[in-house]
Write a protein that holds these residues in place. Sequence first.
Motif, PDB file in Angstrom:
ATOM      1  N   ALA A 103     -44.940  -2.026  15.160  1.00  0.00           N
ATOM      2  CA  ALA A 103     -44.535  -2.383  13.869  1.00  0.00           C
ATOM      3  C   ALA A 103     -46.187  -2.675  13.337  1.00  0.00           C
ATOM      4  N   ILE A 104     -47.064  -3.410  14.105  1.00  0.00           N
ATOM      5  CA  ILE A 104     -48.177  -3.898  13.570  1.00  0.00           C
ATOM      6  C   ILE A 104     -49.452  -3.469  14.613  1.00  0.00           C
ATOM      7  N   GLY A 153     -56.560  -4.304  16.126  1.00  0.00           N
ATOM      8  CA  GLY A 153     -56.390  -3.953  17.578  1.00  0.00           C
ATOM      9  C   GLY A 153     -55.123  -4.671  18.332  1.00  0.00           C
ATOM     10  N   GLN A 154     -54.651  -5.705  17.848  1.00  0.00           N
ATOM     11  CA  GLN A 154     -53.472  -6.338  18.677  1.00  0.00           C
ATOM     12  C   GLN A 154     -52.243  -5.574  18.134  1.00  0.00           C
ATOM     13  N   LYS A 155     -51.597  -4.936  18.963  1.00  0.00           N
ATOM     14  CA  LYS A 155     -50.210  -4.325  18.662  1.00  0.00           C
ATOM     15  C   LYS A 155     -49.125  -4.990  18.814  1.00  0.00           C
ATOM     16  N   THR A 156     -48.143  -4.990  18.071  1.00  0.00           N
ATOM     17  CA  THR A 156     -46.790  -5.723  18.192  1.00  0.00           C
ATOM     18  C   THR A 156     -45.681  -4.761  17.680  1.00  0.00           C
ATOM     19  N   SER A 157     -44.816  -4.682  18.806  1.00  0.00           N
ATOM     20  CA  SER A 157     -43.640  -3.630  18.461  1.00  0.00           C
ATOM     21  C   SER A 157     -42.537  -4.242  17.690  1.00  0.00           C
ATOM     22  N   TYR A 158     -41.627  -3.439  16.977  1.00  0.00           N
ATOM     23  CA  TYR A 158     -40.636  -4.037  16.356  1.00  0.00           C
ATOM     24  C   TYR A 158     -39.859  -5.039  16.799  1.00  0.00           C
ATOM     25  N   LEU A 194     -39.003   1.560   6.124  1.00  0.00           N
ATOM     26  CA  LEU A 194     -39.417   2.596   6.371  1.00  0.00           C
ATOM     27  C   LEU A 194     -39.612   2.630   8.046  1.00  0.00           C
ATOM     28  N   ALA A 195     -39.512   1.509   8.766  1.00  0.00           N
ATOM     29  CA  ALA A 195     -39.849   1.282  10.011  1.00  0.00           C
ATOM     30  C   ALA A 195     -41.294   1.990  10.404  1.00  0.00           C
ATOM     31  N   ALA A 196     -42.076   1.565   9.543  1.00  0.00           N
ATOM     32  CA  ALA A 196     -43.517   2.296   9.766  1.00  0.00           C
ATOM     33  C   ALA A 196     -44.404   1.499  10.773  1.00  0.00           C
ATOM     34  N   THR A 197     -45.396   1.968  11.173  1.00  0.00           N
ATOM     35  CA  THR A 197     -46.594   1.138  11.774  1.00  0.00           C
ATOM     36  C   THR A 197     -47.395   0.822  10.655  1.00  0.00           C
ATOM     37  N   GLN A 198     -47.838  -0.437  10.488  1.00  0.00           N
ATOM     38  CA  GLN A 198     -48.775  -0.985   9.601  1.00  0.00           C
ATOM     39  C   GLN A 198     -50.299  -1.435  10.409  1.00  0.00           C
ATOM     40  N   ASP A 199     -51.364  -0.663   9.857  1.00  0.00           N
ATOM     41  CA  ASP A 199     -52.641  -1.263  10.090  1.00  0.00           C
ATOM     42  C   ASP A 199     -52.990  -2.123   9.252  1.00  0.00           C
ATOM     43  N   ILE A 200     -52.967  -3.428   9.635  1.00  0.00           N
ATOM     44  CA  ILE A 200     -53.180  -4.702   9.006  1.00  0.00           C
ATOM     45  C   ILE A 200     -54.579  -5.310   9.197  1.00  0.00           C
TER      46      ILE A 200
END
Length: 607
Positions: free
Chosen positions: A39-40, A44-49, A270-276
């Motif tokens: 999700a996010i 560099g820190q990845k978080t799944s839905y 959209l259940a998109a990945t966000q590069d925040i």
Amino acid sequence: MTMVRQHYAAGVPDEIELPTAPLPDLLTRAVADFPNRHAIDFIGQKTSYAELGELVQKTASMLTLAGVKRGDVVAAILPNCTQHVALAYATWSIGAILAEHNPLAPAKELVAQIENHGGTVVVGWEKTLTDLADLLPGKTIMAVNLTAALPKRSQMLLKLPIKAARAQRNKMRGRVPAHVYSFEKMVASAPSSFVAEGPDIHDVAVYLHTGGTTGSPKAVCLTHFNIMSNYEQVAAWLCELKRGDETIGSVLPFFHAFGMVLSLVLSVGLAATQDILPSFDPDMLIAANKRHPITFFGGVPPMYDRLIAAFDGPNPFTKLRYSVSGAMPLDPELAKRWEEATDSLLIEGYGMTEGSPVIAGSPVSADRRPSTLGLPFPSVEVRVVDPENIDNDVAEGEIGELLVRGPNVFIGYLNQPEETAQTLIDGEWLRTGDLVTWDDGFLVMADRRKELIINSGFNVYPSQVEEAVRSMPGIRDVAVVGMPDGTRGEAVVAALVLEPGATIDLENVRKWTQDKLSHYSMPRSIAIMDELPRSQLGKVMRRSVRDQLQDLELQAGVWKQKLSATGDDLRERATELRDRIEAGMERSTPSEPETDTTPDEESAQEK
């Protein structure tokens, strides 16, 4: 509206299906359908839905234990970060109202906003709360540690006893008073489930702070129905985007309507990945794109210009298909350069906070028209009317004020019934304050009604004057405002930022514009400035330019510092001039690329 619909891209409907579920439903469905999808990506820190869903659950549980219930207000004073996303959905899940605030706004302004909405729980960035926390007696205050959302390795590097690590840590963190709670610790200790009433779709979801259509600060009330309607409208417009397949670059501030709907709403829907990123940084965005290639990006024109300049070799955005630009006019030449550099489409959107925010846009097709406001969105009705008598529509090609009606139009300003009545006609038609014309179904901006200059009874549109002056060699930037001019009403003043080494006087400007503007629209005076005041999104704030000019005096067609009769004042001004010259020399010295992960403190003011 047949004239408008004929330009719609294939697959875009005339009307949307009106929503029946509130905002939390977007995340619930994304977690259920794509639990393992990222999700996010926050630096560099990845978080799944699935992980985001759990974080929202614990955050909602923590808020209920703090006494927050349906209809209460939670104030968010945060840059873009993982905690911000979790706080938003947790607040909505328990039926509370999220009040968004600019974390770089002056403490006095933030206190006034919080007093207006009456929120008792405040969640803020540590650096903001350093000065603010003691000004909010009786509030439950929680501080967000931005570094806590970073990868473990980055957190360890920031703790190293070296100068670079210490400097970076000081940019991200701040000291807060002892009575301020740690947001991360509060969430970690909360149960994983909660019991709350939850929102109704017509409940207020968000308070967003804006100058509104009349310029005075106010809080815009947007309901779940308003925002979900705009989500459906934007999703219909971008019908080529596929749920579960997109990666979105999320650099626009979440506390701004554009960033909120793009990142907190559309991306999750959209259940998109966000590069925040917590602030816009071209190099950091390009690095994030390597981890998760961006397919859709939303920004403002200066961002596109800076990104192109940051390309080191071939186009890094090889997966990008669509981009959208908003908040200010998009130069067709810049649009062309971006499309050629990235082999993708760049479309322009138009909106305002009161419209949740998107009202119109260029079609996602070859019919796109940069520098126009575009076409009214599905289920949006518009009228172009006589500003002095809004019962009368103007003829096509004539300039009039834009009125908007649709499910995305706000319900009013908080605690300001008179302002609401002036802006929301008959409780449904939004007076935008924007002066526009129709051109073959497309809306074209003439100017803001409140920034219209009346010179000897003639209407002067600052945007048109700016366009003519900006094309002059030696001018890097321009803002046009009206200043009092006796019986003439207002005089046209051009505030100029010059290219290094350029010399331009009023006579040069008038000669350049004499065949481009009517005589009454030509600047009668100029002011040379180091830079123009801009909003958080980079939009020039003409009102601030006018305020600066009020501290100057007009001398032979040029606005200059007022002459002083005292030696002390002259010496002080000479010192100030020397400092400015030295600062300018420093700015001209090459420096390392900026890599700050905190918001740009020179862009602290809102639109």
